[in-house]
Design a protein around this motif. Structure first.
Motif, PDB file in Angstrom:
ATOM      1  N   ARG A   2       0.826  -1.203   0.000  1.00  0.00           N
ATOM      2  CA  ARG A   2       0.000   0.000   0.000  1.00  0.00           C
ATOM      3  C   ARG A   2       0.866   1.261   0.000  1.00  0.00           C
ATOM      4  N   SER A   3       0.239   2.369  -0.318  1.00  0.00           N
ATOM      5  CA  SER A   3       0.907   3.666  -0.246  1.00  0.00           C
ATOM      6  C   SER A   3       1.048   4.088   1.207  1.00  0.00           C
ATOM      7  N   PRO A  76       2.501  10.522  -1.098  1.00  0.00           N
ATOM      8  CA  PRO A  76       2.246   9.084  -1.165  1.00  0.00           C
ATOM      9  C   PRO A  76       2.330   8.534  -2.592  1.00  0.00           C
ATOM     10  N   LEU A  77       2.973   7.385  -2.718  1.00  0.00           N
ATOM     11  CA  LEU A  77       3.064   6.612  -3.956  1.00  0.00           C
ATOM     12  C   LEU A  77       2.814   5.157  -3.614  1.00  0.00           C
ATOM     13  N   GLN A  78       2.441   4.383  -4.597  1.00  0.00           N
ATOM     14  CA  GLN A  78       2.230   2.954  -4.376  1.00  0.00           C
ATOM     15  C   GLN A  78       3.501   2.322  -3.813  1.00  0.00           C
ATOM     16  N   PHE A  81       6.789   6.448  -1.072  1.00  0.00           N
ATOM     17  CA  PHE A  81       6.484   7.872  -1.161  1.00  0.00           C
ATOM     18  C   PHE A  81       7.560   8.591  -1.963  1.00  0.00           C
ATOM     19  N   GLN A 105      10.765   3.373  -2.176  1.00  0.00           N
ATOM     20  CA  GLN A 105       9.861   2.224  -2.214  1.00  0.00           C
ATOM     21  C   GLN A 105      10.285   1.267  -1.108  1.00  0.00           C
TER      22      GLN A 105
END
Length: 134
Positions: A2-3, A76-78, A81, A105
């Motif tokens: 998850r993000s 936020p990123l998958q 961040f 990541q």
């Protein structure tokens, strides 16, 4: 995976970014997974694996023991961040303020498995040359 929320990215960065200061490469490497991939403008092809990363961090931090990194924003990123940061880098008698970003990541254990750092090095390289008297 998850993000991370902005708050989670901030909390992670509050522990991780101070490890870039003080020439303690083992502490910094402890935030990375054994199979981590890392790149920055000095090594655009990157390094892979904790052993290679630790060797790079030993050299990098030895040359920059007093720089200080702080997070300006966590986006936020998958699986992680985007970290917008400010680095205060002493060069000679000056202290440069450089703003950049890095992609972070994380793996399932919360270790960094990919970290790509991007910033314009022109000001930094020019100041290093000036400090050397060239």
């Amino acid at each position: 995976m998850r993000s991370l929320t902005q708050e989670e990215a901030k909390a992670f960065s509050e522990h991780w970014l101070p490890a870039w200061t003080g020439n303690n490469p083992e502490l910094l490497a402890s935030f990375y997974s054994d199979d981590a991939f890392y790149l920055d403008p000095a090594i655009p092809d990157g390094v892979e694996g904790k052993a290679a990363l630790l060797a790079y961090f030993r050299k990098l931090l030895a040359h920059n023991p007093d720089w200080v990194w702080t997070q300006l924003e966590g986006i936020p990123l998958q699986g992680g961040f985007l970290n917008k940061w400010l680095a205060r880098i002493p060069v000679g008698e000056k202290e440069l303020e450089i703003v950049g970003v890095c992609f972070v990541q994380l793996d399932r254990e919360g270790k960094i498995k990919r970290n790509e750092v991007y910033f314009d090095r022109a000001q930094l390289l020019a100041e290093i040359e000036r400090a050397r008297g060239n």
